[in-house]
Scaffold this active site. Structure first.
Site, mmCIF file in Angstrom:
data_model
loop_
_atom_site.group_PDB
_atom_site.id
_atom_site.type_symbol
_atom_site.label_atom_id
_atom_site.label_comp_id
_atom_site.label_asym_id
_atom_site.label_seq_id
_atom_site.Cartn_x
_atom_site.Cartn_y
_atom_site.Cartn_z
ATOM 1 C CG ASP A 34 -2.053 1.002 1.087
ATOM 2 O OD1 ASP A 34 -3.213 0.561 0.923
ATOM 3 O OD2 ASP A 34 -1.797 2.230 1.142
ATOM 4 C CB ILE A 35 0.771 4.282 -2.124
ATOM 5 C CG1 ILE A 35 1.842 5.221 -2.645
ATOM 6 C CG2 ILE A 35 -0.510 5.045 -1.804
ATOM 7 C CD1 ILE A 35 1.546 5.779 -4.029
ATOM 8 C CG ASN A 75 -12.479 -0.680 3.722
ATOM 9 O OD1 ASN A 75 -12.898 -1.039 4.814
ATOM 10 N ND2 ASN A 75 -11.314 -0.082 3.569
ATOM 11 C CD GLU A 89 -10.639 6.875 0.322
ATOM 12 O OE1 GLU A 89 -9.462 6.858 -0.065
ATOM 13 O OE2 GLU A 89 -11.088 7.652 1.175
ATOM 14 C CB VAL A 90 -9.331 1.816 -5.047
ATOM 15 C CG1 VAL A 90 -8.928 1.329 -6.439
ATOM 16 C CG2 VAL A 90 -8.353 2.885 -4.564
ATOM 17 C CG HIS A 118 -8.621 -2.803 -2.435
ATOM 18 N ND1 HIS A 118 -9.559 -2.196 -3.229
ATOM 19 C CD2 HIS A 118 -8.545 -2.064 -1.306
ATOM 20 C CE1 HIS A 118 -10.017 -1.123 -2.620
ATOM 21 N NE2 HIS A 118 -9.434 -1.019 -1.443
ATOM 22 C CG HIS A 170 -6.852 -2.835 3.065
ATOM 23 N ND1 HIS A 170 -6.125 -1.702 2.834
ATOM 24 C CD2 HIS A 170 -8.084 -2.604 2.542
ATOM 25 C CE1 HIS A 170 -6.880 -0.800 2.200
ATOM 26 N NE2 HIS A 170 -8.078 -1.328 2.015
HETATM 27 P P1 AMP Z 1 -9.910 1.457 0.290
HETATM 28 O O1 AMP Z 1 -10.234 2.659 1.139
HETATM 29 O O2 AMP Z 1 -10.244 0.161 0.967
HETATM 30 O O3 AMP Z 1 -10.512 1.577 -1.095
HETATM 31 O O4 AMP Z 1 -8.325 1.434 0.163
HETATM 32 C C1 AMP Z 1 -7.613 1.942 -0.929
HETATM 33 C C2 AMP Z 1 -6.138 1.808 -0.595
HETATM 34 O O5 AMP Z 1 -5.408 1.982 -1.787
HETATM 35 C C3 AMP Z 1 -5.621 2.848 0.410
HETATM 36 O O6 AMP Z 1 -5.076 2.159 1.539
HETATM 37 C C4 AMP Z 1 -4.567 3.613 -0.385
HETATM 38 O O7 AMP Z 1 -3.460 4.001 0.398
HETATM 39 C C5 AMP Z 1 -4.185 2.590 -1.456
HETATM 40 N N1 AMP Z 1 -3.633 3.134 -2.683
HETATM 41 C C6 AMP Z 1 -4.127 4.141 -3.439
HETATM 42 N N2 AMP Z 1 -3.352 4.345 -4.518
HETATM 43 C C7 AMP Z 1 -2.346 3.442 -4.453
HETATM 44 C C8 AMP Z 1 -1.222 3.134 -5.277
HETATM 45 N N3 AMP Z 1 -0.962 3.815 -6.391
HETATM 46 N N4 AMP Z 1 -0.386 2.137 -4.891
HETATM 47 C C9 AMP Z 1 -0.634 1.450 -3.765
HETATM 48 N N5 AMP Z 1 -1.675 1.678 -2.949
HETATM 49 C C10 AMP Z 1 -2.522 2.665 -3.277
#
Ligand code: AMP
Length: 125
Positions: free
Chosen positions: A39-40, A97, A105-106, A110, A112
Site C-alpha cells: 500500500d502506498i 472495504n 475508495e478504489v 482489494h 488489505h
Molecule cells: P480502500 O479505502 O479500501 O478503497 O483502500 C484503498 C487503498 O489503496 C488505500 O489504503 C490507499 O493508500 C491505497 N492506494 C491508493 N493508490 C495506491 C497506489 N498507487 N499504490 C498502492 N496503494 C494505493
C-alpha cells in the site's frame, strides 16, 4: 471519497492502471489470477493489498460473478502472501472495504493485509 459498490466496473481506476503497468507498484506476489503489492500509504508496519486481475468492483461483485478458479486463486494467494511475509505466527488482519459505509475508495476489489505488530482494536470509533 467512498464509492458506490453497485456501479459498473470503471477501468480508469488506479488499480486497473497498476494491472496494465501504467503506474508503478511494489509487487510482493503475482500469479495468473492475483497481484499483491505494498500500500502506498501504509497503516501498519506491513500493509499489503491483494487484488484479483479480473475486473471486479468489490467483494460483492467478485463473490457474485467470479469463477471458481478466480475465487480459489484469490483466497489461496492471500494466505500465501501472509505466509511468505512471516505473518502467521505473530498474526495479522484482513480487511475488505465495500461501498460507502465500508469506506471503499478504489473501485477494484482489494483485500488489505495488515501485520508486523499489534494492530489494536478492530474498529476505531
Ligand atoms: P480502500 O479505502 O479500501 O478503497 O483502500 C484503498 C487503498 O489503496 C488505500 O489504503 C490507499 O493508500 C491505497 N492506494 C491508493 N493508490 C495506491 C497506489 N498507487 N499504490 C498502492 N496503494 C494505493
Amino acid at each position: 471519497m467512498a464509492i458506490d459498490a453497485t456501479q459498473p466496473y470503471d477501468d480508469t481506476n488506479i488499480f486497473a492502471k497498476i494491472l496494465r503497468g501504467e503506474i508503478p507498484n511494489k509487487t510482493v506476489y503475482e500469479d495468473e489470477h492475483v497481484l499483491a503489492f505494498h500500500d502506498i500509504a501504509p497503516q501498519a508496519p506491513i500493509h499489503i493489498l491483494v487484488i484479483p486481475k479480473g475486473a471486479y468492483v468489490s467483494w460483492d461483485d467478485f463473490s457474485a460473478r467470479a469463477s471458481e478458479a478466480e475465487i480459489a486463486g484469490f483466497i489461496r494467494a492471500v494466505g500465501h502472501v501472509a505466509r511468505e511475509q512471516g505473518l502467521v505466527e505473530p498474526g495479522y488482519r484482513l480487511l475488505a472495504n465495500v461501498g460507502a459505509h465500508g469506506g471503499q475508495e478504489v473501485p477494484h476489489l482489494h483485500v488489505h493485509l495488515f501485520g508486523g505488530g499489534p494492530l489494536g482494536p478492530m474498529l476505531a470509533r
